[in-house]
Design a protein around this motif. Structure first.
Motif, PDB file in Angstrom:
ATOM      1  N   GLN A 149       0.821  -1.210   0.000  1.00  0.00           N
ATOM      2  CA  GLN A 149       0.000   0.000   0.000  1.00  0.00           C
ATOM      3  C   GLN A 149       0.852   1.255   0.000  1.00  0.00           C
ATOM      4  O   GLN A 149       0.494   2.254  -0.616  1.00  0.00           O
ATOM      5  CB  GLN A 149      -0.922  -0.020   1.228  1.00  0.00           C
ATOM      6  N   MET A 150       1.961   1.227   0.711  1.00  0.00           N
ATOM      7  CA  MET A 150       2.843   2.378   0.794  1.00  0.00           C
ATOM      8  C   MET A 150       4.288   1.908   0.726  1.00  0.00           C
ATOM      9  O   MET A 150       4.954   1.752   1.748  1.00  0.00           O
ATOM     10  CB  MET A 150       2.583   3.149   2.096  1.00  0.00           C
ATOM     11  N   MET A 189      -2.670   3.848   5.579  1.00  0.00           N
ATOM     12  CA  MET A 189      -1.662   3.619   4.534  1.00  0.00           C
ATOM     13  C   MET A 189      -2.133   4.155   3.189  1.00  0.00           C
ATOM     14  O   MET A 189      -1.360   4.714   2.421  1.00  0.00           O
ATOM     15  CB  MET A 189      -1.356   2.132   4.436  1.00  0.00           C
ATOM     16  N   LEU A 190      -3.405   3.977   2.888  1.00  0.00           N
ATOM     17  CA  LEU A 190      -3.922   4.500   1.632  1.00  0.00           C
ATOM     18  C   LEU A 190      -3.973   6.017   1.645  1.00  0.00           C
ATOM     19  O   LEU A 190      -3.991   6.651   0.598  1.00  0.00           O
ATOM     20  CB  LEU A 190      -5.315   3.927   1.359  1.00  0.00           C
ATOM     21  N   GLY A 191      -4.005   6.597   2.848  1.00  0.00           N
ATOM     22  CA  GLY A 191      -3.984   8.055   2.964  1.00  0.00           C
ATOM     23  C   GLY A 191      -2.585   8.607   3.054  1.00  0.00           C
ATOM     24  O   GLY A 191      -2.388   9.735   3.511  1.00  0.00           O
ATOM     25  N   LEU A 192      -1.588   7.844   2.625  1.00  0.00           N
ATOM     26  CA  LEU A 192      -0.199   8.268   2.674  1.00  0.00           C
ATOM     27  C   LEU A 192       0.382   8.495   1.283  1.00  0.00           C
ATOM     28  O   LEU A 192       1.479   8.035   1.002  1.00  0.00           O
ATOM     29  CB  LEU A 192       0.645   7.175   3.366  1.00  0.00           C
ATOM     30  N   PRO A 193      -0.350   9.153   0.379  1.00  0.00           N
ATOM     31  CA  PRO A 193       0.261   9.415  -0.939  1.00  0.00           C
ATOM     32  C   PRO A 193       1.412  10.379  -0.786  1.00  0.00           C
ATOM     33  O   PRO A 193       1.313  11.370  -0.052  1.00  0.00           O
ATOM     34  CB  PRO A 193      -0.883  10.036  -1.740  1.00  0.00           C
ATOM     35  N   PRO A 194       2.522  10.115  -1.431  1.00  0.00           N
ATOM     36  CA  PRO A 194       3.688  10.996  -1.276  1.00  0.00           C
ATOM     37  C   PRO A 194       3.360  12.415  -1.684  1.00  0.00           C
ATOM     38  O   PRO A 194       2.782  12.678  -2.738  1.00  0.00           O
ATOM     39  CB  PRO A 194       4.723  10.374  -2.223  1.00  0.00           C
ATOM     40  N   GLY A 195       3.698  13.358  -0.823  1.00  0.00           N
ATOM     41  CA  GLY A 195       3.539  14.753  -1.129  1.00  0.00           C
ATOM     42  C   GLY A 195       2.123  15.264  -0.964  1.00  0.00           C
ATOM     43  O   GLY A 195       1.885  16.469  -1.120  1.00  0.00           O
TER      44      GLY A 195
END
Length: 264
Positions: free
Chosen positions: A157-158, A256-262
Motif C-alpha cells: 500500500q505504501m 496507509m492509503l492516505g499516505l500518498p507521497p507529497g
C-alpha cells in the motif's frame, strides 16, 4: 570471475535496510512486541529474520544510495510508518486500560495500584487485570499475526519512496486517539451504570436512616456490586476485543492509503 558492483551492493542493502527500519519501528511501539519481557536482542534478531523472509516478495526499492541524505530520509520515513502502525495497536490496549481505570475509580479501587514494569509506572489493579486479559485474548485470536500481516501489506500500500510523507496520516492517528476515551467509557459503562444506581440507592437509604454509617457499608456494597457487574460483563470481552482488532486493521489500511507521497 565473479564481480560485485557498488550498485548491486546498494540494491542489497536497500532491500534489507529500509524494510528493517519499518519492522523495527513497529516492534518499538506495538504493545505486545515492545513488552519489557522481550529483550532488545531478541527483537532485533526477530526483525532481521522477518526482513530476510519477506524481502523477496516486497516491491522494488527506490534506486537511491542508502548512505546518502535521501537514503537516510527514506530510512527515517520507514521508522515513522512502523511506529504509527504499532501506535495504532497501542491505542486499542490503552482503551481497555482506560476502562479499567474508570471502573476501578468508581468501585473505590483507585488507590489499589502496583508498579507495572511494562509501563514503568503504578497502574490500578483493575486496569492491569483488563490489560492482561486483553493480551491473552489478543494472542488467542492470533492478533500478533494480524499485526504482522498488516505490516507486510503496508509495503504494497505504501512502498518505500524518496518522496516526503504527508502530514495527513499523523492527523489520522491523533484523531484515532479518541478511541481511548470513547471505547474506554463504553467498556466500563456496565460497571459505571450499576454503581450509579447503587450510589442513588445508598443515598436514599442514608436520607431515610440518618444514623446509618455510610462509610461502613458504602464501600463494601460498591465493591460487591462493581465486582458482580464486572463478572457479568467479562463474557462479552472476547467479542469486543475482536471488534477492536478488526477496527485496527481497517484503520491501518485507511491510514496507509492516505499516505500518498507529497499529498497534504
Amino acid at each position: 570471475m565473479l564481480t560485485i558492483t557498488d550498485a548491486q551492493i546498494n540494491a542489497w542493502m536497500a532491500l534489507l535496510l529500509w524494510p528493517f527500519m519499518r519492522i523495527f519501528g513497529l516492534f518499538l511501539a506495538d504493545p505486545f512486541f515492545s513488552s519489557g519481557s522481550i529483550s532488545v536482542t531478541v527483537r532485533v534478531g526477530f526483525t532481521l529474520l522477518l526482513t530476510v523472509l519477506i524481502a523477496p516478495v516486497l516491491p522494488a526499492m527506490p534506486n537511491v544510495p542508502v548512505l546518502s541524505a535521501v537514503g537516510i530520509m527514506i530510512a527515517v520515513n520507514q521508522m515513522i510508518i512502523g511506529l504509527m502502525i504499532g501506535m495504532a495497536m497501542r491505542l486499542v490496549f490503552s482503551a481497555v486500560e482506560m476502562a479499567g481505570h474508570v471502573a476501578g475509580l468508581q468501585m473505590g479501587l483507585g488507590f489499589a495500584s502496583f508498579f507495572d514494569p511494562q509501563h514503568n509506572t503504578s497502574v490500578p489493579v483493575l486496569a492491569q487485570f483488563l490489560s492482561l486479559m486483553t493480551t491473552l485474548l489478543f494472542l488467542a485470536m492470533n492478533g500478533h499475526l494480524i499485526v504482522l500481516r498488516t505490516l507486510i501489506e503496508s509495503f504494497t500500500q505504501m512502498p518505500p519512496t524518496a518522496e516526503p510523507l504527508s502530514a495527513r496520516p499523523l492527523m489520522l492517528l491523533v484523531n484515532q486517539g479518541a478511541i481511548i476515551f470513547t471505547v474506554g467509557l463504553q467498556l466500563s459503562m456496565p460497571v459505571v451504570g450499576s454503581l450509579l444506581v447503587t450510589n442513588l440507592a445508598v443515598g436514599v437509604m442514608t436520607r431515610a436512616s440518618p444514623q446509618l454509617n455510610i462509610f461502613a457499608i458504602g464501600f463494601p456494597i460498591m465493591l460487591m456490586i462493581g465486582m458482580g457487574s464486572l463478572y457479568l460483563t467479562l463474557p462479552a470481552m472476547p467479542h469486543q476485543v475482536q471488534l477492536l482488532i478488526d477496527g485496527y486493521t481497517r484503520f491501518v489500511n485507511a491510514m496507509m492509503l492516505g499516505l500518498p507521497p507529497g499529498a497534504r
